[in-house]
Design a protein around this motif. Structure first.
Motif, PDB file in Angstrom:
ATOM      1  N   LEU A  79       0.925  -1.285  -0.016  1.00 23.84           N
ATOM      2  CA  LEU A  79       0.062  -0.028   0.026  1.00 23.84           C
ATOM      3  C   LEU A  79       0.670   1.343  -0.055  1.00 23.84           C
ATOM      4  O   LEU A  79       0.532   2.220  -0.617  1.00 23.84           O
ATOM      5  N   VAL A  80       1.874   1.321   0.952  1.00 19.85           N
ATOM      6  CA  VAL A  80       2.778   2.434   0.771  1.00 19.85           C
ATOM      7  C   VAL A  80       3.308   2.610  -0.430  1.00 19.85           C
ATOM      8  O   VAL A  80       3.458   3.732  -1.092  1.00 19.85           O
ATOM      9  N   SER A  81       3.919   1.609  -1.150  1.00 12.55           N
ATOM     10  CA  SER A  81       4.260   1.469  -2.422  1.00 12.55           C
ATOM     11  C   SER A  81       3.617   1.979  -3.358  1.00 12.55           C
ATOM     12  O   SER A  81       3.898   2.892  -4.292  1.00 12.55           O
ATOM     13  N   ASP A  82       2.458   1.540  -3.364  1.00 11.92           N
ATOM     14  CA  ASP A  82       1.292   2.215  -4.288  1.00 11.92           C
ATOM     15  C   ASP A  82       0.911   3.586  -4.323  1.00 11.92           C
ATOM     16  O   ASP A  82       0.863   4.446  -5.238  1.00 11.92           O
ATOM     17  N   ILE A  83       0.898   4.072  -2.874  1.00 10.88           N
ATOM     18  CA  ILE A  83       0.609   5.710  -2.761  1.00 10.88           C
ATOM     19  C   ILE A  83       1.761   6.325  -3.125  1.00 10.88           C
ATOM     20  O   ILE A  83       1.762   7.207  -3.939  1.00 10.88           O
ATOM     21  N   LYS A  84       3.108   5.725  -2.804  1.00 15.14           N
ATOM     22  CA  LYS A  84       4.343   6.752  -3.411  1.00 15.14           C
ATOM     23  C   LYS A  84       4.366   6.582  -4.841  1.00 15.14           C
ATOM     24  O   LYS A  84       4.451   7.808  -5.567  1.00 15.14           O
ATOM     25  N   GLN A  85       4.040   5.469  -5.629  1.00 11.42           N
ATOM     26  CA  GLN A  85       4.010   5.562  -7.008  1.00 11.42           C
ATOM     27  C   GLN A  85       2.925   6.390  -7.467  1.00 11.42           C
ATOM     28  O   GLN A  85       2.841   7.093  -8.600  1.00 11.42           O
ATOM     29  N   TYR A  86       1.522   6.362  -7.016  1.00  8.18           N
ATOM     30  CA  TYR A  86       0.442   7.299  -7.228  1.00  8.18           C
ATOM     31  C   TYR A  86       1.146   8.691  -7.372  1.00  8.18           C
ATOM     32  O   TYR A  86       0.685   9.566  -8.124  1.00  8.18           O
ATOM     33  N   LEU A  87       1.766   9.148  -5.966  1.00  9.05           N
ATOM     34  CA  LEU A  87       2.028  10.346  -6.013  1.00  9.05           C
ATOM     35  C   LEU A  87       3.143  10.895  -6.846  1.00  9.05           C
ATOM     36  O   LEU A  87       3.188  11.870  -7.501  1.00  9.05           O
ATOM     37  N   ILE A  88       4.017   9.976  -7.402  1.00  8.51           N
ATOM     38  CA  ILE A  88       4.952  10.279  -8.150  1.00  8.51           C
ATOM     39  C   ILE A  88       4.370  10.287  -9.564  1.00  8.51           C
ATOM     40  O   ILE A  88       4.656  11.441 -10.332  1.00  8.51           O
ATOM     41  N   LEU A  89       3.618   9.614  -9.997  1.00  6.13           N
ATOM     42  CA  LEU A  89       2.972   9.494 -11.241  1.00  6.13           C
ATOM     43  C   LEU A  89       1.826  10.691 -11.440  1.00  6.13           C
ATOM     44  O   LEU A  89       1.700  11.218 -12.780  1.00  6.13           O
ATOM     45  N   ASN A  90       1.166  11.051 -10.613  1.00 10.15           N
ATOM     46  CA  ASN A  90       0.060  11.897 -10.472  1.00 10.15           C
ATOM     47  C   ASN A  90       0.005  13.288  -9.860  1.00 10.15           C
ATOM     48  O   ASN A  90      -0.823  13.844  -9.727  1.00 10.15           O
ATOM     49  N   ASP A  91       1.139  13.720  -9.372  1.00  8.91           N
ATOM     50  CA  ASP A  91       1.374  14.728  -8.674  1.00  8.91           C
ATOM     51  C   ASP A  91       1.667  16.011  -9.537  1.00  8.91           C
ATOM     52  O   ASP A  91       2.905  16.408  -9.659  1.00  8.91           O
ATOM     53  N   PHE A  92       0.976  16.282 -10.473  1.00  2.77           N
ATOM     54  CA  PHE A  92       1.306  17.157 -11.401  1.00  2.77           C
ATOM     55  C   PHE A  92       1.643  18.535 -11.077  1.00  2.77           C
ATOM     56  O   PHE A  92       2.609  19.263 -11.515  1.00  2.77           O
ATOM     57  N   ALA A  98       7.882  22.280  -9.891  1.00  2.72           N
ATOM     58  CA  ALA A  98       9.505  22.253  -9.858  1.00  2.72           C
ATOM     59  C   ALA A  98       9.980  22.727 -11.165  1.00  2.72           C
ATOM     60  O   ALA A  98      11.069  23.348 -11.404  1.00  2.72           O
ATOM     61  N   ILE A  99       9.235  22.232 -12.452  1.00  3.33           N
ATOM     62  CA  ILE A  99       9.898  22.696 -13.730  1.00  3.33           C
ATOM     63  C   ILE A  99       9.928  24.164 -13.824  1.00  3.33           C
ATOM     64  O   ILE A  99      10.910  24.773 -14.272  1.00  3.33           O
ATOM     65  N   THR A 100       8.770  25.098 -13.202  1.00  2.00           N
ATOM     66  CA  THR A 100       8.800  26.310 -13.284  1.00  2.00           C
ATOM     67  C   THR A 100       9.978  26.804 -12.388  1.00  2.00           C
ATOM     68  O   THR A 100      10.501  27.897 -12.974  1.00  2.00           O
ATOM     69  N   GLN A 101      10.085  26.461 -11.193  1.00  2.00           N
ATOM     70  CA  GLN A 101      11.229  27.030 -10.528  1.00  2.00           C
ATOM     71  C   GLN A 101      12.576  26.809 -11.243  1.00  2.00           C
ATOM     72  O   GLN A 101      13.392  27.748 -11.247  1.00  2.00           O
ATOM     73  N   ASN A 102      12.780  25.605 -11.839  1.00  2.12           N
ATOM     74  CA  ASN A 102      13.907  25.372 -12.457  1.00  2.12           C
ATOM     75  C   ASN A 102      14.337  26.361 -13.749  1.00  2.12           C
ATOM     76  O   ASN A 102      15.290  26.908 -13.861  1.00  2.12           O
ATOM     77  N   SER A 103      13.001  26.459 -14.375  1.00  2.00           N
ATOM     78  CA  SER A 103      13.159  27.304 -15.578  1.00  2.00           C
ATOM     79  C   SER A 103      13.500  28.924 -15.152  1.00  2.00           C
ATOM     80  O   SER A 103      14.459  29.402 -15.885  1.00  2.00           O
ATOM     81  N   LYS A 104      12.767  29.231 -13.903  1.00  7.13           N
ATOM     82  CA  LYS A 104      13.261  30.388 -13.711  1.00  7.13           C
ATOM     83  C   LYS A 104      14.709  30.739 -13.336  1.00  7.13           C
ATOM     84  O   LYS A 104      15.156  31.724 -13.640  1.00  7.13           O
ATOM     85  N   LEU A 105      15.270  29.688 -12.479  1.00 10.95           N
ATOM     86  CA  LEU A 105      16.400  29.605 -12.084  1.00 10.95           C
ATOM     87  C   LEU A 105      17.656  29.669 -13.335  1.00 10.95           C
ATOM     88  O   LEU A 105      18.254  30.450 -13.364  1.00 10.95           O
ATOM     89  N   PHE A 106      16.984  28.704 -14.108  1.00 12.27           N
ATOM     90  CA  PHE A 106      18.169  28.625 -15.419  1.00 12.27           C
ATOM     91  C   PHE A 106      17.917  30.124 -16.034  1.00 12.27           C
ATOM     92  O   PHE A 106      19.032  30.668 -16.849  1.00 12.27           O
ATOM     93  N   ARG A 107      16.803  30.817 -16.395  1.00 12.72           N
ATOM     94  CA  ARG A 107      16.601  32.043 -16.857  1.00 12.72           C
ATOM     95  C   ARG A 107      17.267  33.158 -16.394  1.00 12.72           C
ATOM     96  O   ARG A 107      18.066  33.858 -16.852  1.00 12.72           O
ATOM     97  N   THR A 108      17.352  33.174 -15.163  1.00 13.10           N
ATOM     98  CA  THR A 108      18.249  34.122 -14.023  1.00 13.10           C
ATOM     99  C   THR A 108      19.800  33.778 -14.459  1.00 13.10           C
ATOM    100  O   THR A 108      20.622  34.763 -14.863  1.00 13.10           O
ATOM    101  N   LYS A 109      20.137  32.572 -14.504  1.00 14.24           N
ATOM    102  CA  LYS A 109      21.709  32.477 -14.667  1.00 14.24           C
ATOM    103  C   LYS A 109      21.954  32.860 -16.193  1.00 14.24           C
ATOM    104  O   LYS A 109      23.035  33.324 -16.440  1.00 14.24           O
TER     105      LYS A 109
END
Length: 141
Positions: A79-92, A98-109
């Motif tokens: 169950l814990v494994s299923d919940i982790k997998q669900y969060l990894i795959l569906n936590d859009f 995270a993508i937006t933050q990295n994009s901002k960071l790289f644009r600043t750099k």
């Protein structure tokens, strides 16, 4: 189609909750029964079986209940494994964040690097101008 997603998500979360409650309940009930058997509280059928038969039956029941506890524990780990997998795959939202933050960071750099390169270019151009001026006005050419 958009309405099915929240219903499926809700059903999945209810399924996870149900599995959690059932597995914990199974572990608790089996543990309580093992303790009851270890204390020697047998109930009404004590007089019907002789002592050795009763001990063997209690031992077997303890083994079965211990196996049930292990099965419930493995089910909880799954169950814990299923919940982790669900969060990894569906936590859009968090993935997008995270993508937006990295994009901002790289644009600043990138902007910092561009500014440094422009400053370096200007310094080199000024130095080159001074060197050319010195060379062309020199008496040693």
């Amino acid at each position: 189609m958009h309405r099915n997603l929240p219903q499926n998500k809700e059903a999945l979360l209810k399924s996870y909750t149900t599995r959690l409650k059932e597995d914990v309940k199974s572990m608790l009930e089996n543990f309580e029964e093992i303790i009851r058997l270890a204390k020697g509280e047998r109930g009404e059928n004590e007089s019907q079986l002789n002592r050795m038969t009763q001990i063997e039956q209690d031992t077997l029941e303890m083994q079965v209940r211990a196996a049930n506890i292990v099965r419930a524990g493995e089910s909880l780990m799954k169950l814990v494994s299923d919940i982790k997998q669900y969060l990894i795959l569906n936590d859009f939202p968090s993935v997008n964040e995270a993508i937006t933050q990295n994009s901002k960071l790289f644009r600043t750099k990138q902007q910092e690097c561009d500014q440094k390169l422009m400053s370096l270019r200007d310094d080199i151009a000024a130095d080159l101008y001074d060197l050319e001026d010195e060379y062309f006005t020199s008496i040693y050419k």
